[in-house]
Each structure stands twice: as C-alpha cells, then as structure tokens.
Design an enzyme around this catalytic site. Structure first.
Site, PDB file in Angstrom:
ATOM      1  N   ARG A 156       0.832  -1.048  -0.324  1.00  0.00           N
ATOM      2  CA  ARG A 156      -0.025   0.024   0.112  1.00  0.00           C
ATOM      3  C   ARG A 156       0.602   1.068  -0.010  1.00  0.00           C
ATOM      4  O   ARG A 156       1.020   2.247  -0.719  1.00  0.00           O
ATOM      5  CB  ARG A 156      -0.998   0.367   1.605  1.00  0.00           C
ATOM      6  CG  ARG A 156      -2.065  -1.354   1.318  1.00  0.00           C
ATOM      7  CD  ARG A 156      -2.705  -1.019   2.375  1.00  0.00           C
ATOM      8  NE  ARG A 156      -2.809  -0.090   2.992  1.00  0.00           N
ATOM      9  CZ  ARG A 156      -4.437   0.665   2.313  1.00  0.00           C
ATOM     10  NH1 ARG A 156      -5.252  -0.397   2.316  1.00  0.00           N
ATOM     11  NH2 ARG A 156      -4.589   1.755   3.077  1.00  0.00           N
ATOM     12  N   ARG A 180      10.579   6.019  -2.548  1.00  0.00           N
ATOM     13  CA  ARG A 180      10.322   6.783  -3.548  1.00  0.00           C
ATOM     14  C   ARG A 180      11.608   6.771  -3.689  1.00  0.00           C
ATOM     15  O   ARG A 180      12.301   7.567  -2.113  1.00  0.00           O
ATOM     16  CB  ARG A 180       9.487   7.780  -3.907  1.00  0.00           C
ATOM     17  CG  ARG A 180       8.494   7.605  -3.733  1.00  0.00           C
ATOM     18  CD  ARG A 180       7.204   8.897  -4.590  1.00  0.00           C
ATOM     19  NE  ARG A 180       5.729   8.234  -4.302  1.00  0.00           N
ATOM     20  CZ  ARG A 180       5.229   8.972  -3.554  1.00  0.00           C
ATOM     21  NH1 ARG A 180       5.513   9.451  -2.201  1.00  0.00           N
ATOM     22  NH2 ARG A 180       3.766   8.396  -3.617  1.00  0.00           N
ATOM     23  N   ARG A 210      -8.927  -6.127  13.196  1.00  0.00           N
ATOM     24  CA  ARG A 210      -8.983  -5.409  14.868  1.00  0.00           C
ATOM     25  C   ARG A 210      -9.853  -3.871  14.469  1.00  0.00           C
ATOM     26  O   ARG A 210     -10.401  -3.633  13.382  1.00  0.00           O
ATOM     27  CB  ARG A 210      -7.361  -4.515  13.694  1.00  0.00           C
ATOM     28  CG  ARG A 210      -5.970  -5.781  13.770  1.00  0.00           C
ATOM     29  CD  ARG A 210      -5.874  -6.336  15.043  1.00  0.00           C
ATOM     30  NE  ARG A 210      -5.058  -5.269  16.034  1.00  0.00           N
ATOM     31  CZ  ARG A 210      -4.209  -5.479  17.524  1.00  0.00           C
ATOM     32  NH1 ARG A 210      -4.705  -6.790  17.693  1.00  0.00           N
ATOM     33  NH2 ARG A 210      -3.177  -4.999  17.431  1.00  0.00           N
ATOM     34  N   ARG A 220      -0.684   6.265  15.626  1.00  0.00           N
ATOM     35  CA  ARG A 220      -0.618   7.240  15.293  1.00  0.00           C
ATOM     36  C   ARG A 220      -1.449   7.956  16.230  1.00  0.00           C
ATOM     37  O   ARG A 220      -1.953   7.826  16.949  1.00  0.00           O
ATOM     38  CB  ARG A 220      -1.018   7.516  14.000  1.00  0.00           C
ATOM     39  CG  ARG A 220      -1.355   6.352  13.219  1.00  0.00           C
ATOM     40  CD  ARG A 220      -2.230   7.002  11.854  1.00  0.00           C
ATOM     41  NE  ARG A 220      -3.423   5.810  11.691  1.00  0.00           N
ATOM     42  CZ  ARG A 220      -3.977   5.929  10.406  1.00  0.00           C
ATOM     43  NH1 ARG A 220      -2.860   6.128   9.330  1.00  0.00           N
ATOM     44  NH2 ARG A 220      -5.169   5.319  10.526  1.00  0.00           N
ATOM     45  N   GLU A 236      -4.349   7.385  18.850  1.00  0.00           N
ATOM     46  CA  GLU A 236      -4.653   5.979  18.191  1.00  0.00           C
ATOM     47  C   GLU A 236      -4.073   4.672  18.876  1.00  0.00           C
ATOM     48  O   GLU A 236      -2.705   4.828  18.413  1.00  0.00           O
ATOM     49  CB  GLU A 236      -5.059   6.149  16.659  1.00  0.00           C
ATOM     50  CG  GLU A 236      -5.630   4.752  15.697  1.00  0.00           C
ATOM     51  CD  GLU A 236      -5.297   4.669  14.393  1.00  0.00           C
ATOM     52  OE1 GLU A 236      -5.489   6.010  13.710  1.00  0.00           O
ATOM     53  OE2 GLU A 236      -5.626   4.059  13.488  1.00  0.00           O
ATOM     54  N   TYR A 245      -9.342  -5.279   2.427  1.00  0.00           N
ATOM     55  CA  TYR A 245      -8.667  -3.855   2.892  1.00  0.00           C
ATOM     56  C   TYR A 245      -9.138  -3.240   2.030  1.00  0.00           C
ATOM     57  O   TYR A 245      -8.292  -2.920   1.040  1.00  0.00           O
ATOM     58  CB  TYR A 245      -6.973  -4.373   3.672  1.00  0.00           C
ATOM     59  CG  TYR A 245      -6.683  -3.355   4.088  1.00  0.00           C
ATOM     60  CD1 TYR A 245      -7.056  -1.940   4.191  1.00  0.00           C
ATOM     61  CD2 TYR A 245      -4.812  -3.616   4.230  1.00  0.00           C
ATOM     62  CE1 TYR A 245      -6.736  -1.302   5.061  1.00  0.00           C
ATOM     63  CE2 TYR A 245      -4.644  -2.769   4.938  1.00  0.00           C
ATOM     64  CZ  TYR A 245      -5.190  -1.130   5.429  1.00  0.00           C
ATOM     65  OH  TYR A 245      -4.210  -0.606   5.814  1.00  0.00           O
ATOM     66  N   ASP A 254     -10.382   0.765   0.654  1.00  0.00           N
ATOM     67  CA  ASP A 254     -10.224   2.320   0.869  1.00  0.00           C
ATOM     68  C   ASP A 254     -11.338   2.414   0.013  1.00  0.00           C
ATOM     69  O   ASP A 254     -12.335   2.250  -0.689  1.00  0.00           O
ATOM     70  CB  ASP A 254      -8.982   3.014   0.130  1.00  0.00           C
ATOM     71  CG  ASP A 254      -7.897   2.228   1.030  1.00  0.00           C
ATOM     72  OD1 ASP A 254      -7.803   2.392   1.791  1.00  0.00           O
ATOM     73  OD2 ASP A 254      -6.428   2.555   0.240  1.00  0.00           O
TER      74      ASP A 254
HETATM   75  N1  UDP Z   1       2.903   0.632   8.139  1.00  0.00           N
HETATM   76  C1  UDP Z   1       4.087   0.605   8.923  1.00  0.00           C
HETATM   77  N2  UDP Z   1       4.352   2.244   9.865  1.00  0.00           N
HETATM   78  C2  UDP Z   1       4.029   3.207   9.446  1.00  0.00           C
HETATM   79  C3  UDP Z   1       2.697   3.202   8.438  1.00  0.00           C
HETATM   80  C4  UDP Z   1       2.435   1.993   7.985  1.00  0.00           C
HETATM   81  O1  UDP Z   1       4.364  -0.283   9.368  1.00  0.00           O
HETATM   82  O2  UDP Z   1       4.627   4.153   9.494  1.00  0.00           O
HETATM   83  C5  UDP Z   1       2.398  -0.503   7.311  1.00  0.00           C
HETATM   84  C6  UDP Z   1       0.993  -1.213   8.972  1.00  0.00           C
HETATM   85  O3  UDP Z   1       1.021  -1.852   8.952  1.00  0.00           O
HETATM   86  C7  UDP Z   1       0.041  -0.927   7.774  1.00  0.00           C
HETATM   87  C8  UDP Z   1       0.297  -0.412   6.455  1.00  0.00           C
HETATM   88  O4  UDP Z   1       1.469  -0.471   6.293  1.00  0.00           O
HETATM   89  O5  UDP Z   1      -0.942  -1.449   8.327  1.00  0.00           O
HETATM   90  C9  UDP Z   1      -0.292   0.390   5.781  1.00  0.00           C
HETATM   91  O6  UDP Z   1      -0.045   1.463   6.161  1.00  0.00           O
HETATM   92  P1  UDP Z   1      -1.761   2.248   5.584  1.00  0.00           P
HETATM   93  O7  UDP Z   1      -0.985   3.986   6.214  1.00  0.00           O
HETATM   94  O8  UDP Z   1      -1.723   2.186   4.311  1.00  0.00           O
HETATM   95  O9  UDP Z   1      -2.699   2.277   6.666  1.00  0.00           O
HETATM   96  P2  UDP Z   1      -4.534   2.586   7.103  1.00  0.00           P
HETATM   97  O10 UDP Z   1      -3.814   4.477   6.595  1.00  0.00           O
HETATM   98  O11 UDP Z   1      -5.337   2.047   6.302  1.00  0.00           O
HETATM   99  O12 UDP Z   1      -4.398   2.259   8.547  1.00  0.00           O
END
Ligand code: UDP
Length: 383
Positions: A172, A176, A248, A279, A300, A348, A350
C-alpha cells in the site's frame, strides 16, 4: 422493486443513489448506528468547531477518474496532500520512504540513482519471492529501514508478527527515490469541503430513498424486500456459524489543545514498539482552509476486536481466509442478497475502491434487472 440496503456508508449510499436514479426501485437504507456515513462519519467538534473524523482520518484519493468525478457531484473537494511524518527510535523522518527519508536516516546526500543502488544493496538476497509482509520489507529495503519504520508499527497495528501478514499490506505504501513525500501514489486527492457526512447525506437525498437509523438488520426484513445489499460483516450476517473472522479495531484518546497548533502536521506515526499507540492525528490540519484558535488531537490505539467493538481492519490471516471461503460458499447459494464493501466482502478496501465497486455493481444490477439469480451468481463468485 423494493430494495433494502444494510449500512449507510459509501457502499450503501452509492448503490442507493444509483438504483434510485433509475426510478424503478424504492430503496430503504438502514443503519444500526445513529448516523449515516459509516466509518467516514465526520462531525464538528463542539468545543473547537474543528471537523473531526470520528472513526479516524479519511483522506480521499484515487486514480479512478470516474470515481473522482462521481464524488465531485456531491461535494466540492479542496486540494489536500497527505504528508505523514514518522517518529522512530532514530528520530523523525518523512513517510512514505523517499529520498529525504533515506538521506536523513543514513546521513547521506545521495541522488536518486545512488539511493536506489544503496537501498538495493540492503535487500535480503536470500528472499526470491516474498511470501509475507516481513519478507516483502526485507526484500525491498533491508533490515534497518524495516525494523525502524515498519516492524514495531505493524505489530502494534495488527497484533501479530509481520511474517503472518500478506505482503499486499506493505505494498500500500510506495518507496520513492525522489523528494516526493505524498503519502499516496494516486492521481486525485482531496478532502470534501463540508466533511464526508454532508457528502453522503447529499447522495442519500432522493425521493426514492428512505433512511432509517438506529435500526439493526434481522432476517425478518427479508420478506418485505425483493433484493438486499448487505454491507455489515459477512460473518455476523450468518451469526458466525462458520466461525469468527478476525478484525482489528482502533480506539482514540481525544484531547483539546488550547493553542493553534499542537503537532504541526495532520498525522504523526509512532513506529517504535516501545510507544503503545500507532498515530496521533490533529484534525484541523485536514481543513487548512479553515481558521480555528484551538485544536483537537487524537491518539490512536489498535486492538483485537471484541464482540462489542467496531470492526475496522480485516486481518485476513490464513485461518480467516479458510473461514471466509465457507461464508463465500453460503453467499453463492443466496438468491437475493449481495455482500458489499469492506466488511461485507472482508477485504482491506479504501473509500475509492468501495465507491468504484458500488458503481460497477449498480451498472450490473441495472443490466440484469429482474434476473437476480444471474446477477447474484455473477457478483458473489468468490475472488
Ligand atoms: N505501516 C508501518 N509504519 C507506518 C505506516 C504504515 O509499518 O508508519 C504499515 C502498517 O502495517 C500498516 C500498513 O503499513 O497497516 C499500511 O499503512 P496505511 O497507512 O495504508 O494504513 P491505514 O491508513 O489503512 O491504517
């Protein structure tokens, strides 16, 4: 035809609107919550008037032009680019991994080509075809970046070792080798000016649509309707007869900050396993065109879903997929119900995915109008 739609999130609202516009159907949308918009629900915080994303941050982004144009019909979107910062044991960096992240993390001044070659040299060469999240990470970026940015966060987020998770979760996020720090790789991105609730409310405003809140689905509803679209968890629909699917859930600690800017950015990720949360989001930054003297920020936490919790993320572990297949078999034998959205299909997805799928589904439903058995077989084919 009388159609029942269970769930007033994006899937249900788009389908309701599209089918209502044909003037061939009357549609009842029910939702067990006391509000529409599902997990995209936004509401102004009473104290600060900041637009709060009650179930966590939602930044609209898509590369699907049809979806982007469709949502504009119901709301003006303001330009917004998600630029996340990640706090690790080694300091604070830009996420997704980009040239600034790589250079600052390793103390280098690489150009794109040098950075690419350097990261490639870190790759675990014993992995040929990555089979899970951890292997995918070690293959793409090596151990140092994986352990600092992904391992701890992922264990907190999913509650399992990353070697049990599919590689698709990591995919996901882009990596870059330039200074582009846009969190998404999609073409269109923005935030609806008046929030998602207003947008979805406008979708549902149609003479052929009735919305009933605080209303749970039971099979008693079936007799009154010709067709049902169900966006709740598929395992709950079948009373967990084949077992529970793993989800989850996330919980938020909300605080008011008596100042203009608490953390300087919408989203800060906490990647270290030693910090209990994943987060912190400060919601006023999602509406930079608004002015507020105070702020709110939400911390969170992620945890396993208990029977009374809201499911957010389908875990899709090996055992879950086996259970899912049993539910998909049951669904195939249904004659007048289709499961939709993230929870109905246990994927999963969006916002832009579920809108795209609901638009396709409504086209297909119109095409097979009256021949629901064919429509049903076509749609509920397990993927
Ligand atoms: N992830 C991580 N560290 C980060 C951000 C994301 O390990 O700082 C991993 C984590 O497993 C997460 C996945 O990347 O579930 C996808 O991140 P995304 O931001 O797409 O998750 P969402 O916004 O759907 O919670």
């Amino acid at each position: 035809m009388k159609i029942l739609i269970v769930g007033a999130g994006f899937s249900g609202a788009v389908l309701a609107r599209e089918l209502a516009e044909t003037n061939k159907h009357t549609i009842l949308v029910i939702d067990e919550r006391n509000h529409i918009a599902g997990n995209c629900f936004t509401k102004r915080d009473e104290n600060t008037q900041v637009m709060e994303h009650i179930y966590g941050p939602h930044i609209f982004n898509t590369s699907n032009k049809d979806v982007w144009e469709y949502v504009q019909k119901f709301s003006k979107f303001r330009p917004y680019v998600n630029r996340v910062k990640a706090i690790t044991d080694k300091g604070i960096f830009s996420l997704p991994l980009n040239l600034l992240t790589i250079n600052s993390f390793f103390g280098k001044t690489f150009n794109p080509r040098e950075a690419f070659q350097y990261v490639q040299s870190l790759s675990d060469t014993t992995i040929v075809e990555p089979q899970n999240f951890e292997e995918q990470a070690l293959f793409l970026m090596g151990r140092d970046l994986y352990e600092n940015f992904f391992k701890g966060y992922t264990i907190k987020q999913w509650g399992v070792n990353p070697n049990q998770l599919p590689a698709s979760i990591l995919k996901r996020l882009p990596i870059r080798f330039n200074y582009d720090d846009n969190y998404y790789n999609t073409i269109y991105q923005g935030i609806p000016e008046d929030g998602y609730t207003t947008l979805i409310d406008r979708m549902l405003q149609h003479p052929n649509i009735t919305v009933q809140l605080n209303t749970s689905y039971t099979s008693d509803w079936n007799v009154d309707f010709d067709y049902i679209f169900y966006s709740g968890p598929i395992d709950a629909y079948y009373h967990h007869s084949e077992g529970r699917l793993g989800y989850r859930t996330i919980l938020f600690d909300k605080e008011v900050y008596d100042g203009e800017d608490y953390q300087g950015n919408a989203v800060l990720n906490y990647c270290s396993a030693s910090v209990p949360y994943t987060r912190v989001h400060e919601h006023k930054h999602f509406t930079p065109w608004e002015k507020h003297n105070k702020s709110i920020y939400l911390t969170e936490f992620s945890k396993e879903t208990d029977t009374t919790d809201t499911p957010y993320y389908p875990k899709r572990l090996q055992n879950d997929i086996e259970v899912l297949h049993k539910y998909q078999k049951l669904a195939q034998n249904e004659s007048n119900i289709t499961f939709i959205g993230r929870l109905g299909t246990y994927r999963y997805l969006d916002m832009h995915h579920v809108i795209g799928e609901a638009l396709e589904l409504s086209k297909c439903f119109k095409l097979h109008s009256g021949d629901y058995a064919t429509f049903q077989r076509f749609i509920n084919e397990p993927s």
